[in-house]
Design a protein around this motif. Structure first.
Motif, PDB file in Angstrom:
ATOM      1  N   PHE A   1       0.862  -1.182   0.000  1.00  0.00           N
ATOM      2  CA  PHE A   1       0.000   0.000   0.000  1.00  0.00           C
ATOM      3  C   PHE A   1       0.890   1.220   0.000  1.00  0.00           C
ATOM      4  CE2 PHE A   1      -2.318   3.352   2.325  1.00  0.00           C
ATOM      5  CZ  PHE A   1      -3.401   3.495   1.469  1.00  0.00           C
ATOM      6  N   GLU A   2       0.829   1.993  -1.071  1.00  0.00           N
ATOM      7  CA  GLU A   2       1.680   3.168  -1.254  1.00  0.00           C
ATOM      8  C   GLU A   2       3.135   2.783  -1.026  1.00  0.00           C
ATOM      9  OE1 GLU A   2       0.009   6.375   1.037  1.00  0.00           O
ATOM     10  OE2 GLU A   2      -1.798   6.430  -0.212  1.00  0.00           O
ATOM     11  N   THR A   3       3.784   3.325  -0.009  1.00  0.00           N
ATOM     12  CA  THR A   3       5.212   3.050   0.207  1.00  0.00           C
ATOM     13  C   THR A   3       5.462   2.001   1.281  1.00  0.00           C
ATOM     14  OG1 THR A   3       5.367   4.839   1.812  1.00  0.00           O
ATOM     15  CG2 THR A   3       5.824   5.387  -0.492  1.00  0.00           C
ATOM     16  N   THR A   4       4.427   1.351   1.765  1.00  0.00           N
ATOM     17  CA  THR A   4       4.581   0.380   2.852  1.00  0.00           C
ATOM     18  C   THR A   4       3.749  -0.856   2.563  1.00  0.00           C
ATOM     19  OG1 THR A   4       4.522   0.161   5.251  1.00  0.00           O
ATOM     20  CG2 THR A   4       2.691   1.338   4.250  1.00  0.00           C
ATOM     21  N   GLN A   5       3.677  -1.738   3.513  1.00  0.00           N
ATOM     22  CA  GLN A   5       2.826  -2.921   3.438  1.00  0.00           C
ATOM     23  C   GLN A   5       1.842  -2.846   4.600  1.00  0.00           C
ATOM     24  OE1 GLN A   5       4.009  -5.348   0.561  1.00  0.00           O
ATOM     25  NE2 GLN A   5       4.978  -6.649   2.081  1.00  0.00           N
ATOM     26  N   ILE A   6       0.584  -3.188   4.341  1.00  0.00           N
ATOM     27  CA  ILE A   6      -0.430  -3.145   5.400  1.00  0.00           C
ATOM     28  C   ILE A   6      -1.145  -4.483   5.513  1.00  0.00           C
ATOM     29  CG2 ILE A   6      -0.839  -0.669   5.211  1.00  0.00           C
ATOM     30  CD1 ILE A   6      -3.452  -1.388   3.668  1.00  0.00           C
ATOM     31  N   CYS A   7      -1.709  -4.718   6.676  1.00  0.00           N
ATOM     32  CA  CYS A   7      -2.520  -5.907   6.921  1.00  0.00           C
ATOM     33  C   CYS A   7      -3.925  -5.645   6.382  1.00  0.00           C
ATOM     34  CB  CYS A   7      -2.594  -6.209   8.412  1.00  0.00           C
ATOM     35  SG  CYS A   7      -0.985  -6.538   9.163  1.00  0.00           S
ATOM     36  N   GLU A   8      -4.391  -6.534   5.531  1.00  0.00           N
ATOM     37  CA  GLU A   8      -5.734  -6.409   4.982  1.00  0.00           C
ATOM     38  C   GLU A   8      -6.543  -7.651   5.341  1.00  0.00           C
ATOM     39  OE1 GLU A   8      -6.203  -3.851   1.211  1.00  0.00           O
ATOM     40  OE2 GLU A   8      -4.603  -5.296   0.762  1.00  0.00           O
ATOM     41  N   LEU A   9      -7.737  -7.401   5.864  1.00  0.00           N
ATOM     42  CA  LEU A   9      -8.640  -8.486   6.248  1.00  0.00           C
ATOM     43  C   LEU A   9      -9.415  -8.965   5.030  1.00  0.00           C
ATOM     44  CD1 LEU A   9     -10.059  -6.846   9.465  1.00  0.00           C
ATOM     45  CD2 LEU A   9      -8.694  -8.919   9.386  1.00  0.00           C
ATOM     46  N   ARG A  10      -9.505 -10.264   4.877  1.00  0.00           N
ATOM     47  CA  ARG A  10     -10.324 -10.837   3.809  1.00  0.00           C
ATOM     48  C   ARG A  10     -11.674 -11.249   4.384  1.00  0.00           C
ATOM     49  NH1 ARG A  10      -7.886 -12.598  -1.164  1.00  0.00           N
ATOM     50  NH2 ARG A  10      -9.741 -13.892  -1.341  1.00  0.00           N
ATOM     51  N   CYS A  11     -12.701 -11.125   3.576  1.00  0.00           N
ATOM     52  CA  CYS A  11     -14.040 -11.571   3.979  1.00  0.00           C
ATOM     53  C   CYS A  11     -14.050 -13.090   4.084  1.00  0.00           C
ATOM     54  CB  CYS A  11     -15.073 -11.143   2.934  1.00  0.00           C
ATOM     55  SG  CYS A  11     -15.018  -9.399   2.490  1.00  0.00           S
ATOM     56  N   ASN A  12     -14.931 -13.609   4.907  1.00  0.00           N
ATOM     57  CA  ASN A  12     -15.068 -15.066   4.969  1.00  0.00           C
ATOM     58  C   ASN A  12     -15.990 -15.532   3.831  1.00  0.00           C
ATOM     59  OD1 ASN A  12     -17.680 -14.521   5.843  1.00  0.00           O
ATOM     60  ND2 ASN A  12     -17.317 -15.198   7.948  1.00  0.00           N
ATOM     61  N   ASP A  13     -16.260 -16.830   3.780  1.00  0.00           N
ATOM     62  CA  ASP A  13     -17.087 -17.395   2.699  1.00  0.00           C
ATOM     63  C   ASP A  13     -18.508 -16.839   2.685  1.00  0.00           C
ATOM     64  OD1 ASP A  13     -14.960 -18.889   1.824  1.00  0.00           O
ATOM     65  OD2 ASP A  13     -15.521 -20.668   3.002  1.00  0.00           O
ATOM     66  N   ALA A  14     -19.002 -16.382   3.830  1.00  0.00           N
ATOM     67  CA  ALA A  14     -20.349 -15.818   3.923  1.00  0.00           C
ATOM     68  C   ALA A  14     -20.348 -14.311   3.644  1.00  0.00           C
ATOM     69  CB  ALA A  14     -20.934 -16.103   5.301  1.00  0.00           C
ATOM     70  N   GLN A  15     -19.231 -13.771   3.147  1.00  0.00           N
ATOM     71  CA  GLN A  15     -19.081 -12.339   2.843  1.00  0.00           C
ATOM     72  C   GLN A  15     -19.250 -11.469   4.091  1.00  0.00           C
ATOM     73  OE1 GLN A  15     -18.335 -11.206  -0.517  1.00  0.00           O
ATOM     74  NE2 GLN A  15     -17.824 -13.369  -0.488  1.00  0.00           N
ATOM     75  N   GLU A  16     -18.731 -11.934   5.210  1.00  0.00           N
ATOM     76  CA  GLU A  16     -18.789 -11.206   6.476  1.00  0.00           C
ATOM     77  C   GLU A  16     -17.393 -10.718   6.856  1.00  0.00           C
ATOM     78  OE1 GLU A  16     -22.302 -13.755   8.658  1.00  0.00           O
ATOM     79  OE2 GLU A  16     -20.234 -14.459   8.827  1.00  0.00           O
ATOM     80  N   CYS A  17     -17.356  -9.738   7.739  1.00  0.00           N
ATOM     81  CA  CYS A  17     -16.100  -9.207   8.261  1.00  0.00           C
ATOM     82  C   CYS A  17     -16.075  -9.385   9.771  1.00  0.00           C
ATOM     83  CB  CYS A  17     -15.961  -7.729   7.908  1.00  0.00           C
ATOM     84  SG  CYS A  17     -15.796  -7.448   6.138  1.00  0.00           S
ATOM     85  N   PRO A  18     -14.878  -9.512  10.357  1.00  0.00           N
ATOM     86  CA  PRO A  18     -14.800  -9.703  11.812  1.00  0.00           C
ATOM     87  C   PRO A  18     -15.110  -8.425  12.578  1.00  0.00           C
ATOM     88  CG  PRO A  18     -12.612  -9.452  10.909  1.00  0.00           C
ATOM     89  CD  PRO A  18     -13.555  -9.484   9.735  1.00  0.00           C
ATOM     90  N   ASP A  19     -15.447  -8.595  13.831  1.00  0.00           N
ATOM     91  CA  ASP A  19     -15.601  -7.454  14.735  1.00  0.00           C
ATOM     92  C   ASP A  19     -14.200  -7.111  15.237  1.00  0.00           C
ATOM     93  OD1 ASP A  19     -16.251  -5.550  16.582  1.00  0.00           O
ATOM     94  OD2 ASP A  19     -17.228  -6.931  17.970  1.00  0.00           O
ATOM     95  N   THR A  20     -13.662  -6.009  14.767  1.00  0.00           N
ATOM     96  CA  THR A  20     -12.295  -5.617  15.119  1.00  0.00           C
ATOM     97  C   THR A  20     -12.238  -4.740  16.367  1.00  0.00           C
ATOM     98  OG1 THR A  20     -12.423  -3.658  13.726  1.00  0.00           O
ATOM     99  CG2 THR A  20     -11.591  -5.682  12.688  1.00  0.00           C
ATOM    100  N   LYS A  21     -13.397  -4.440  16.944  1.00  0.00           N
ATOM    101  CA  LYS A  21     -13.526  -3.510  18.087  1.00  0.00           C
ATOM    102  C   LYS A  21     -13.219  -2.078  17.665  1.00  0.00           C
ATOM    103  CE  LYS A  21     -14.256  -6.995  20.864  1.00  0.00           C
ATOM    104  NZ  LYS A  21     -15.490  -7.652  20.588  1.00  0.00           N
ATOM    105  N   GLY A  22     -13.182  -1.841  16.354  1.00  0.00           N
ATOM    106  CA  GLY A  22     -12.973  -0.500  15.822  1.00  0.00           C
ATOM    107  C   GLY A  22     -14.183  -0.110  14.994  1.00  0.00           C
ATOM    108  N   THR A  23     -13.948   0.565  13.885  1.00  0.00           N
ATOM    109  CA  THR A  23     -15.038   0.959  12.999  1.00  0.00           C
ATOM    110  C   THR A  23     -15.640  -0.276  12.335  1.00  0.00           C
ATOM    111  OG1 THR A  23     -15.652   2.550  11.298  1.00  0.00           O
ATOM    112  CG2 THR A  23     -13.635   1.342  10.922  1.00  0.00           C
ATOM    113  N   GLU A  24     -16.910  -0.210  11.996  1.00  0.00           N
ATOM    114  CA  GLU A  24     -17.565  -1.355  11.369  1.00  0.00           C
ATOM    115  C   GLU A  24     -17.067  -1.518   9.940  1.00  0.00           C
ATOM    116  OE1 GLU A  24     -22.020  -2.924  10.261  1.00  0.00           O
ATOM    117  OE2 GLU A  24     -21.758  -1.531  11.943  1.00  0.00           O
TER     118      GLU A  24
END
Length: 138
Positions: free
Chosen positions: A103-126
């Motif tokens: 990502f731009e000049t660095t590397q970032i962690c990106e979350l992938r959706c699960n098979d049900a097209q859901e995202c985890p609760d990260t305790k941050g923004t939805e």
């Protein structure tokens, strides 16, 4: 303008009479002052730079603001402070894959959706699923 009052006996005295425009002006000024005092603190304030934590939103008024993220995080194009992964491993979430991507000049962690097209609760923004990845709402 000073005008003598029309009274009789003990009620007769000099009094000030205000013209129509002076009374309305005073009323409007009072109303404006009351409204400004009652609404003054309702506007949200921008967070200080470097205070937004991992997986929280780094968007302000619809714009991505990279300076808001804590050090060691990168503000993604979809407005979430993501951890960088050039030096450390990505956090894990049960049932979800996390990838280290450029990502731009660095590397970032990106979350992938699960098979049900859901995202985890990260305790941050939805986050929501978009093209296999969990993203924010910018």
């Amino acid at each position: 303008m000073q005008v003598e009052g029309q009274g009789s006996g003990s009620t007769a005295r000099r009094s000030l009479r205000y013209s129509w425009c002076m009374r309305n002006g005073t009323f409007i000024l009072s109303l404006t002052l009351a409204l400004s005092l009652s609404c003054g603190d309702d506007e949200p304030t921008r967070p200080e730079d470097g205070t937004i934590k991992v997986w929280e939103s780094c968007a302000w008024e619809g714009q991505v603001v990279p300076e808001l993220c804590e050090s060691g995080l990168a503000c993604t194009s979809h407005g979430v402070c993501a951890p960088t992964c050039s030096e450390a491993a990505c956090p894990t979430f049960d049932g979800f894959e996390v990838e280290c991507n450029p990502f731009e000049t660095t590397q970032i962690c990106e979350l992938r959706c699960n098979d049900a097209q859901e995202c985890p609760d990260t305790k941050g923004t939805e986050l929501h699923c978009h093209q296999l990845y969990c993203i924010g709402d910018v």
